[in-house]
Every structure is written in C-alpha cells, then in structure tokens.
Design an enzyme around this catalytic site. Structure first.
Site, PDB file in Angstrom:
ATOM      1  N   HIS A 567      -7.566 -31.346   8.332  1.00  0.00           N
ATOM      2  CA  HIS A 567      -7.779 -29.994   7.810  1.00  0.00           C
ATOM      3  C   HIS A 567      -9.259 -29.752   7.511  1.00  0.00           C
ATOM      4  O   HIS A 567      -9.845 -28.763   7.985  1.00  0.00           O
ATOM      5  CB  HIS A 567      -6.941 -29.811   6.534  1.00  0.00           C
ATOM      6  N   GLU A 568      -9.857 -30.643   6.743  1.00  0.00           N
ATOM      7  CA  GLU A 568     -11.259 -30.458   6.362  1.00  0.00           C
ATOM      8  C   GLU A 568     -12.194 -30.556   7.563  1.00  0.00           C
ATOM      9  O   GLU A 568     -13.210 -29.863   7.627  1.00  0.00           O
ATOM     10  CB  GLU A 568     -11.657 -31.473   5.286  1.00  0.00           C
ATOM     11  N   HIS A 571     -12.594 -27.204   9.308  1.00  0.00           N
ATOM     12  CA  HIS A 571     -13.678 -26.397   8.738  1.00  0.00           C
ATOM     13  C   HIS A 571     -15.030 -26.886   9.248  1.00  0.00           C
ATOM     14  O   HIS A 571     -15.895 -26.085   9.629  1.00  0.00           O
ATOM     15  CB  HIS A 571     -13.665 -26.509   7.208  1.00  0.00           C
ATOM     16  N   HIS A 574     -15.808 -25.893  12.787  1.00  0.00           N
ATOM     17  CA  HIS A 574     -16.099 -24.460  12.846  1.00  0.00           C
ATOM     18  C   HIS A 574     -17.572 -24.220  12.512  1.00  0.00           C
ATOM     19  O   HIS A 574     -18.264 -23.440  13.181  1.00  0.00           O
ATOM     20  CB  HIS A 574     -15.198 -23.718  11.852  1.00  0.00           C
TER      21      HIS A 574
END
EC number: 3.4.24.59
Length: 786
Positions: A567-568, A571, A574
């Site tokens: 998940h992290e 980010h 991105h």
C-alpha cells in the site's frame, strides 16, 4: 483548509565500523550484471544487518571519515535542531524576497507575467521544503529536541503560508494573467492548470473578504492546524486506564489463565475495593479478554473502556469541527464537506452519501450478501443463537464487544484451517522489498536500488535509502528513505521533497540548490524524496551480530503487514512516476479522492497468489512459498472481510455527518455546544451492524482531522481499483503492457490532469470522462460499464 502553498498528504547514533573485507565486498557488488543478483542484494540489505553495515560503511568509509557531515535527507542545513530553525528563517527570507520580485516584475513587464506562475510554484516549493520536512520530523523523529524544533518551525511557516493565501495582490495578478489570452497563449497547459488551481485556492481561502474578516480567517485556520496537531497527538489516550468490574463478574470468568492474569495486576491498580476488580487497559490483557472471556458483561465493560477517548480529546474534536463549520460559513458554503468536495471527483457530499448508502444497501440487502453470511457465522457461535433467526435479529444480537470473541471461537472451531505452517517465515522484509523490485521491473521497467547513506543523512541507524531507477531512460526517478522499525509511528507515507524543474532561466542556481535537495543526472530537476515509516518488530539480526552468532532471523511479516508495505509503496511509486515540471501538482498532489487509488491497487497485487507465490521465499532455505499454505492463510484472515468494509463505510459516513450541514445550522442558531458524541451514537444506531452507542471511539479516529470530509476516498478508490485490476491486471499481474497503460493513463500525470479523464483512458470508457452522476454510478457498480 487547503493551501496554495502546501498539499500535505503525508535514536540511535550512527555507528560506522570498518569491514574487514571492504574492497572484495564492494567488488562483489560492482560485478552485479543481472537482475537476479540485484534483487538478492535488495533482500540482504533489509534482512542481513551485517551485510547492510558492510555495504553502507564499506562504500562510504573514505567519504565519511574525511568529508563533512551532511544533514537529514542530504539537506546540509538540517544537521541539528537549531539548524532546522535557522533553515526555516532563511527560507522565510527567501520567500519574502521572491514575493517582492515576482510582484514587481509582473507589474512592469509581460515577461514577468509569463514567468509569474512558475515563480508562484517556486515560492510554494521554498515553503514546502521546510513545512514538509518539519511535519515529518515532528511525527517520526525519535529525538525530542528535533520534534520541538519541528513544531516551532511548522507553526511559523504555516502562519506565513496562510498570510500568502490571503494576499490580495498575488491573487489579483494571477487572475489578470489567466484572463489575458496574449499571456496564456505563451504558457504550457501544465502552467495554466497550476495557475487555475492556485487561483481556486486563493478564492477558497477567503481572498474576497474584508481585511478584518480575512485576518480572522487566517487566525482560525492557524488555530485549526494547532488543534489538529493536539488531536493527532491524543489519539491513543484513554478516558481511563483501568476498567472496573465487580468481584462477582471476576469470579464468574471461566478462563483460569485470564483470571490469573487479572489478579496479577491488582497490586498495581491505583484504586482498590473489596467488591471490585480492576483490569489494566494497557498491554495485551484487554485484547485477550475480548477474545477469550465468555462473560459478556466483562467484555462489554472492557470494550467500552478501551474505546473511550479522553474528555480533552473529545473537546478538541468538537472545537475544530466548530471552527471548520465557521470557516465554511464565512466562505459561503453549506458545510465544510461542501467546501472540501467542490473540486474533488465526487464534487459534493450528496454524491458521497449516495455512494456510501448504495454500498451499504448492497452489503446488507443484496443477494448472496457476504456481510450477512459473515454475521450468520458469528451468530452460530453465540449464546443468543436461535433457529430461524431473521437477518434483523442476527444484526441486533451481535454487539461490538462480541466480534472478537465470536471470531476467535469460529476460528478455533474450524481446525481444518489450523495454521501449523508459519507463513511469516516466507515473508521477511527483504523478501518483500526484493519482490516489489521484481514486480516494478516487470510492469514499469523500474528497479529499487539500495544506496549508502552518509553520516547525518538519516534519523536512525536502521533507515535504508533506496534509489528508484528507470531502466528504460537510464535515469534516477527519486529516493526513498525506509524505516520499517520505528518504535512509535504507525505506517505512514511522507512527502519530503516534490519533483520540480529548476527555474535556471529565472536565476535559480544549481550551486544554491545542490546542498538542499537531490538533483537528477542533468542537474535540471530536483528529485522527489519520500519517507515510509512502519512500526514492525525488529528481527534478531542486530542482536545476533553482537552476540557472535553466525545465523540470524530477519524481520518476518504477517500478510497484513505485507499489504501495508505494498500500500505505502503504491503512494511512493506515484510520487516517483508522477514527475511534473511544477511541484504543486506532482506525484500524490492530486485530488484527495483519487490519491488512494495507486496504494489501494497495490493491495490487489499483494493479495494475488500469482504475485506472492512468485516472490515469497523462506528466509533461510530460499524455498518458494507453497500455494496451499498461502491459500489457507488468505482464507483464514478473510473471515470478516465484508464486515471490515462495512465498518469502513460507517467511518466514512461519520466523517460526512460531522462535517455536514447540521453543525453549520447549529452555529446559525447561536448554539456553540457542538456534541459530536451524540451525533456519533445516533448514526451508529441508524446503521445497526456492530452498533456502538456507548463509547467515544470517534475521538480516536485520526482521519477526522487529516482526511476531513474525504475519508470515503478509501472505499471510492477501492471501487476504482477493482475496475482497473479487472481491466488491466487480472489476466496477468506481471504484464508490462498493462503496467505501461496504467503508468501512462494514471501515474505519470500527478495532479495535472482531470482524474476522470485518466480513468476514461485507463478503462477505455469515455463516459467516465464526464465525471457526472452517471460516472459515479459506473464506479459504484450501479450501472454496467459501457
């Protein structure tokens, strides 16, 4: 409130030792010529502390012992807490000088107007350079002197930023430029979009207010920021740290181990009574009681006490909710939610509530409801079980303090899912990071390359630095600083520096920027810097090294922790791929209800057996994770998956209610006594499932501040991610073609393109580009994709 200048998303002394075989070690690293060896290198950097120390110290020893100490994140100003304060003062002076320059040039020449938006973006970068790192330090740094300096710095810079947000002269010049076609014809589309975005933020910061009203606006905004910091700091505080039960209840507990554990704490209790027993709410005991105590009255008391926020915390929450409503009213909005959502994908709270209500209705009333099936399974374990019970009876029978107890009974009964095999032994931190590098190499042609860190560059000795490298362009995309072993910080993603093209033609000098940021190979762009912080348990490799042991065990993860890293890293990628010329809309600086998409999508990769089955290996034998073990563990942990989604929808609904019209109406009736607790209990009563009408848990919900009125984004982006997964990656999660489509349609734009247009391209559905109610229904699954 949002800002034209800031889009926040978000121990140990360094010991250098000389390795005995430095030169041969470095030669072995330099000889890497294939991806397999580089992936193995990543694994060992995270899993083998001695290997990491040799790599880090051996490569840099000459520089370390002879060169100057650098600062945090290679910012040479950040070597001490006082250095941070001094740096903030220097940046404040630099910002003030730039404001004077850009206003003067814009008022005297067309060139000044053409450069104005780039100057505004540079101004934003100067302030973010301080505010972002200060925000990180005050949350994650282990040294209190640093955190105090960061708090002082953050408040100083935030106050100046709010003054700029309401600077009429800056806004007037920007508005005139955007209205002048002779000027805009000479600007790039990105410059115009950033200009429009900054103009929006000026207007949403009360730029049209009378001076006195505007001063009040700035003061309120500053006060909300301070209250938010207090609120976040108090998330873990309880109303009371001991829970009282009667002696009779204690005697009725049928679990001897629990009784013995409870009795052991009685001498430590600050209170004593012949007729009462006290249970500490710190440590693991209260959670053991919720899982294993058959006495419902005891579980009820412990659960409520464990979920009661402090009274001060609730007062802080009520106050910033009131101030947010006041600000939105000052700006002419119906509520803070209307203010927040105006320029988001969802556009207004009505659309958000419709999305959430439809989701909840499908979960409760839909055919083959997974939620109801889960509740039925729990109900079958309950003492309240009755044959032929209705859905309503089942929902009413299961209280929030029953959840963990009934789940524990259910899992104990299903002994065919007994987890004899320790799946964590296949999921070391290094294995997962190596696997992510393999995945990114496959779908993006991007690798994660460990890089030595200099003395003073990191805040703790266990921090690993990673260079994100694009193999196609043979260029560095940015840097990650990974601290998986922070003792206090929950998993978090921090933007430290945003990508941006230097304004060399406007006098920005490389020699000035180089000591402050990390530049690309051409020294024309500052590279994004991201920090990921988690609180995983440290393996025994560090202990083993000093105990003289030849073997050591690395940090081993649960499947949920693997999801967290994926998940992290969503980010992080991105931020790396979304590199724009202007920093205001780079990387994760996009619409808040779009920003979770890359991170949520990465969880689809971590849950796919074709991914974990290929990257997960036993930390000592290197054996691949057997598919049957993975399947068994995945099934075991997904027992209440639908219930978790429903609970998240309740939290999103609460976020809307607490930032909705009702508080503004109370203010209009001159009622200052905002009562978030009554609103919380009323909503819980309405939504029924695991209904909490007793505790003040809402005071322990951090996203009420950080994600005010946009917490629904997690569920909304999950719905989007499911469609992207099915469209692009479901057939092959390792597909370069799918990765390229996703990168080109979604990631590379940062916030410089309408998210609905990005989705339309990614899903080959131009109906989505309209971003209207029909597009919302398509994402919500209410209408078939075209």
């Amino acid at each position: 409130m949002s800002s034209i200048l800031l889009r926040s998303y978000r121990h140990h002394a360094k010991v250098w030792t000389r390795p005995s075989s430095k030169s041969s070690f470095i030669r072995s690293l330099a000889s890497r010529s294939n991806p397999t060896s580089s992936f193995e290198h990543v694994r060992r950097v995270f899993d083998d502390d001695k290997y990491y120390q040799d790599f880090n110290n051996g490569t840099l020893s000459r520089k370390i012992f002879s060169g100057p100490r650098t600062g945090l994140f290679k910012n040479e100003k950040l070597t001490t807490p006082q250095g941070l304060i001094d740096f903030s003062g220097q940046c404040l002076t630099e910002a003030q000088t730039l404001v004077d320059t850009m206003i003067r040039e814009a008022e005297t020449s067309d060139q000044g107007k053409i450069h104005y938006i780039r100057r505004l973006d540079q101004l934003s970068d100067i302030l973010c350079r301080v505010i972002d790192v200060a925000e990180f330090i005050r949350v994650a740094h282990p040294n209190s002197k640093w955190t105090h300096a960061a708090q002082q710095t953050h408040e100083l810079m935030f106050e100046y930023m709010n003054q700029l947000n309401t600077n009429v002269q800056l806004h007037t010049i920007l508005g005139n430029i955007l209205a002048d076609k002779s000027i805009t014809s000479k600007l790039s589309s990105e410059e115009i979009m950033v200009g429009e975005y900054l103009k929006q933020d000026f207007e949403r910061s009360g730029i049209y207010m009378e001076p006195h009203t505007r001063e009040n606006f700035v003061a309120l905004t500053q006060e909300i920021s301070v209250l938010g910091s207090h609120f976040n700091n108090g998330i873990h505080e309880l109303k009371d740290y001991w829970c009282e039960i009667s002696q009779q209840e204690y005697e009725a507990i049928d679990n001897a181990d629990l009784k013995r554990e409870i009795r052991r704490f009685q001498q430590k209790s600050p209170r004593s009574s012949r007729n009462s027993v006290y249970i500490p709410l710190a440590g693991s005991l209260p959670y053991s009681i919720l899982q294993r105590c058959s006495m419902e009255s005891v579980r009820r008391k412990v659960w409520i006490a464990l979920h009661n926020a402090s009274e001060e915390q609730i007062s802080t929450l009520n106050l910033f909710l009131k101030y947010r409503a006041t600000l939105s009213k000052m700006l002419g909005y119906e509520s803070f939610a209307h203010y927040q959502l105006e320029h988001k994908m969802a556009k207004n709270p009505e659309n958000v509530l419709t999305f959430l209500e439809n989701l909840q209705r499908k979960m409760v009333d839909g055919e083959n409801s997974g939620l109801i099936s889960e509740l039925e399974s729990l109900y079958a374990m309950s003492n309240h079980w009755k044959p032929g019970a209705s859905k309503s009876d089942i929902i009413h029978a299961i209280q929030p303090w029953d959840r963990d107890y009934l789940l524990h009974k259910l899992q104990e009964e299903k002994k065919e899912t007994q987890l004899d095999d320790n799946i964590s032994e296949y999921l070391s931190v290094g294995t997962i990071m190596s696997g992510l590098s393999q995945l990114f190499h496959s779908i993006y042609s991007i690798e994660l390359l460990p890089e030595p860190s200099a003395s003073g560059e990191t805040w703790a000795s266990q921090v690993r630095k990673i260079k994100v490298f694009d193999n196609e362009t043979q260029s560095t995309l940015g840097f990650l600083y990974l601290d998986f072993w922070s003792p206090n910080v929950l998993p978090s993603h921090f933007t430290i520096v945003c990508s941006r093209q230097l304004n060399k033609d406007l006098g920005e000098k490389v020699e000035v920027m180089k000591p402050l940021v990390q530049l690309d190979e051409t020294e024309s762009h500052q590279l994004p810097v991201i920090s990921l912080v988690c609180n995983f348990h440290q393996g025994n490799s560090f202990i083993g090294r000093f105990a003289g042991l030849e073997t050591s065990k690395p940090t081993l993860l649960t499947l949920d922790q693997v999801d967290t890293i994926f998940h992290e890293m969503g980010h992080a990628m991105h931020s790396m791929i979304g590199r724009t010329k202007l920093q205001n809309l780079s990387g994760t600086r996009c619409s808040t209800d779009f920003v979770e998409l890359p991170s949520v999508l990465m969880e689809s990769f971590s849950k796919d057996p074709r991914v974990l089955g290929r990257i997960a290996r036993h930390y000592s034998t290197n054996e691949l994770l057997p598919h049957d073990i993975l399947a068994k563990h995945q099934h075991y942990r997904n027992v209440l998956e639908n219930s978790e989604t429903y609970m998240q929808s309740k939290m999103a609904m609460l976020d809307q209610v607490l930032h909705g019209k009702s508080i503004v109406k109370q203010l209009e009736m001159a009622r200052d006594d905002i009562d978030s607790t009554t609103m919380y209990h009323s909503l819980e009563k309405e939504l029924k499932v695991f209904s909490d009408q007793w505790s003040t848990w809402h005071g322990k919900f951090p996203h009420l501040f950080s994600y005010g009125a946009v917490y629904f984004s997690y569920l909304f982006d999950r719905a989007i991610a499911e469609k992207i997964w099915k469209s692009l990656f479901q057939n092959d999660p390792w597909s370069r073609e799918a990765g390229t489509t996703y990168k080109e349609a979604i990631l590379k734009w940062g916030g410089t393109r309408d998210p609905w247009h990005c989705l339309a391209d990614a899903l080959s559905n131009q109906e989505l580009s309209k971003g209207d109610e029909k597009a919302m229904r398509i994402i919500g699954g209410e209408t078939k994709d075209l």
